[in-house]
Design a protein around this motif. Structure first.
Motif, mmCIF file in Angstrom:
data_model
loop_
_atom_site.group_PDB
_atom_site.id
_atom_site.type_symbol
_atom_site.label_atom_id
_atom_site.label_comp_id
_atom_site.label_asym_id
_atom_site.label_seq_id
_atom_site.Cartn_x
_atom_site.Cartn_y
_atom_site.Cartn_z
ATOM 1 N N LYS A 24 -1.657 10.841 -39.728
ATOM 2 C CA LYS A 24 -0.919 9.719 -39.142
ATOM 3 C C LYS A 24 -1.724 9.115 -37.994
ATOM 4 N N TRP A 25 -1.495 7.796 -37.793
ATOM 5 C CA TRP A 25 -1.995 7.126 -36.588
ATOM 6 C C TRP A 25 -0.863 7.078 -35.575
ATOM 7 N N TRP A 26 -1.227 7.334 -34.256
ATOM 8 C CA TRP A 26 -0.197 7.391 -33.211
ATOM 9 C C TRP A 26 -0.581 6.472 -32.054
ATOM 10 N N ASP A 27 0.457 5.820 -31.517
ATOM 11 C CA ASP A 27 0.299 5.075 -30.263
ATOM 12 C C ASP A 27 0.825 5.984 -29.153
ATOM 13 N N VAL A 28 -0.066 6.446 -28.288
ATOM 14 C CA VAL A 28 0.290 7.490 -27.304
ATOM 15 C C VAL A 28 0.263 6.888 -25.892
ATOM 16 N N ILE A 29 1.347 7.125 -25.132
ATOM 17 C CA ILE A 29 1.412 6.705 -23.722
ATOM 18 C C ILE A 29 1.560 7.971 -22.879
ATOM 19 N N VAL A 30 0.630 8.147 -21.955
ATOM 20 C CA VAL A 30 0.665 9.325 -21.064
ATOM 21 C C VAL A 30 0.949 8.837 -19.646
ATOM 22 N N THR A 31 2.072 9.363 -19.059
ATOM 23 C CA THR A 31 2.496 8.931 -17.718
ATOM 24 C C THR A 31 2.487 10.141 -16.771
ATOM 25 N N PRO A 32 1.807 10.053 -15.619
ATOM 26 C CA PRO A 32 1.813 11.178 -14.670
ATOM 27 C C PRO A 32 3.127 11.196 -13.860
ATOM 28 N N ILE A 33 3.663 12.394 -13.595
ATOM 29 C CA ILE A 33 4.854 12.561 -12.757
ATOM 30 C C ILE A 33 4.397 13.227 -11.447
#
Length: 451
Positions: A24-33
């Motif tokens: 699969k192709w994925w659109d990934v968003i990584v957000t720091p907390i």
């Protein structure tokens, strides 16, 4: 790690397998907390399946590439066509200039005998050049429409090649080119005698054309396994390595510039390729490069025939005297009528010309011709219809008179239509005077044998 250091939200695309192993192709968003001190304590990652969207984008990119490639190919073909039409206009007009010019000079009657003979030779040579150009165009048109037809029969290549050599010998002698044949009588191939001769003639003409004065052309006929192999080697200008893969393509010439040294439409080799292919054979071209000569090799399947049964033998010298023969000529073009009348009258025949079917039928029974020479494309009643009307008459009315179709309709289907309508021979305009007389003599001889 990069997100943790930068403390900024990051977004990227990734390709990986699902837990079930599906790619699969994925659109990934990584957000720091961040914690109270402003340091990264956790990373929040959200993933969205974008496989379908990526596939659509990929397909769209492929379509775009195909369209761009098709556009580039279309532009290339249009460029070749434009180039060809420019060459065509030049090549068709070039012979017309000396034909028209010398004809007008002859009409002044100010040329002496030597100049008159030279003028007539120039006109004849350029008319033949014009005919070859038109024949090449028609042949290529038949190839492109898939209408190229062959009258297959056993053919002996030895005599055919000798005849082709004889045809180009004059041009070779004019350039001091030596033609060296090494020909073995290897048997027969199945094919159209006229088309096979056209193959050899085109290749030899090409060799003479591109070989400089004092050059040499070798032609060999030999058996390789179960195939006849014709090899033509010249010491001419050769073929550039860039152009060599395109040598048999239609409408392609290595040099189509206005400064080119050699004329022609660039159809000869394309026609050779198609004719050889139609005979179940192969043709290849080879050259070490420009200025180093070229080699053309034709291979055709041999017939498993040992007898000489179907090989043609040289015909005896034809008697061209038509004294005592009555000929009825019909053509709606006055210039053509006058020419045929002059040719036949000079051979000693008694001839009458008419311009229409009505005149023809009125004259037929009273004149009782020994042979009819008829045009095909005429106003009101064409030659096919006229001959059918003639064949419906009784023998006493001329219904069985031998007939020759002399016409500008040159395709194989035209020949078949003429024979079906009742003509015994189909001859294509323009024709040399002696050949018309030979055709009449041959037809009358055949008629005499049948009777």
């Amino acid at each position: 790690m990069a997100v943790a250091k930068s403390k900024q939200t990051s977004r990227f695309r990734g390709f990986c397998l699902t837990a079930k192993g599906t790619p699969k192709w994925w659109d990934v968003i990584v957000t720091p907390i961040l914690d109270k001190e402003g340091q990264v304590s956790q990373l929040l990652a959200t993933s969205r399946d974008i496989t379908d969207r990526v596939q659509i984008e990929h397909d769209r990119e492929l379509i775009l590439q195909h369209k761009q490639a098709a556009l580039a190919e279309s532009e290339r073909i249009n460029h070749i066509k434009d180039e060809f039409l420019t060459v065509l206009s030049h090549e068709l007009r070039s012979p017309l200039n000396p034909i028209l010019g010398w004809t007008q000079l002859l009409q002044t009657r100010r040329l002496d005998e030597t100049k008159t003979i030279a003028a007539l030779e120039i006109i004849e040579r350029n008319v033949k050049t014009q005919c070859r150009l038109i024949d090449d165009l028609l042949d290529m048109a038949r190839v492109l429409r898939g209408k190229l037809s062959l009258n297959a029969a056993p053919v002996n290549l030895l005599g055919l090649i000798k005849s082709a050599i004889d045809t180009v010998q004059t041009a070779a002698i004019a350039k001091s080119i030596q033609i060296n044949p090494v020909l073995w009588d290897i048997g027969q191939v199945s094919g159209d005698n006229v088309r096979l001769q056209q193959i050899v003639w085109n290749l030899l003409t090409n060799a003479v054309k591109f070989t400089p004065s004092g050059g040499r052309i070798d032609i060999r006929l030999e058996q390789i396994d179960n195939q006849a192999q014709i090899t033509i080697i010249d010491t001419g200008k050769g073929i550039s390595l860039d152009f060599l893969p395109h040598i048999f393509e239609s409408f392609r010439q290595e040099d189509a510039s206005v400064t080119r040294k050699h004329g022609g439409l660039g159809l000869g080799m394309a026609i050779v390729y198609q004719l050889v292919k139609a005979h179940g054979g192969t043709v290849t071209a080879d050259s070490p490069g420009e200025g180093k000569g070229a080699t053309f090799t034709v291979r055709l399947p041999l017939l498993n025939v040992n007898s000489k049964e179907n090989q043609s033998s040289p015909s005896p010298e034809q008697n061209l005297d038509l004294t005592g023969i009555r000929v009825l000529i019909i053509d709606d073009d006055p210039d053509s009528r006058e020419l045929v009348l002059m040719v036949i009258a000079q051979a000693g025949a008694e001839a009458i010309t008419v311009a229409s079917a009505t005149e023809f039928l009125n004259v037929l029974e009273s004149f009782q011709p020994d042979v009819v020479v008829s045009d095909i494309g005429m106003q009101e009643v064409d030659g096919y219809t006229l001959l059918r009307q003639v064949r419906s008459l009784s023998p006493e009315q001329g219904g069985q008179v031998p007939a020759i179709a002399l016409t500008a309709y040159a395709a194989e289907i035209d020949r078949q239509q003429a024979i079906a309508a009742g003509f015994q021979k189909h001859i294509v305009k323009p024709i040399e005077p002696d050949k018309l007389v030979v055709a009449i003599v041959s037809l009358l001889n055949r008629q005499e044998l049948n009777n």
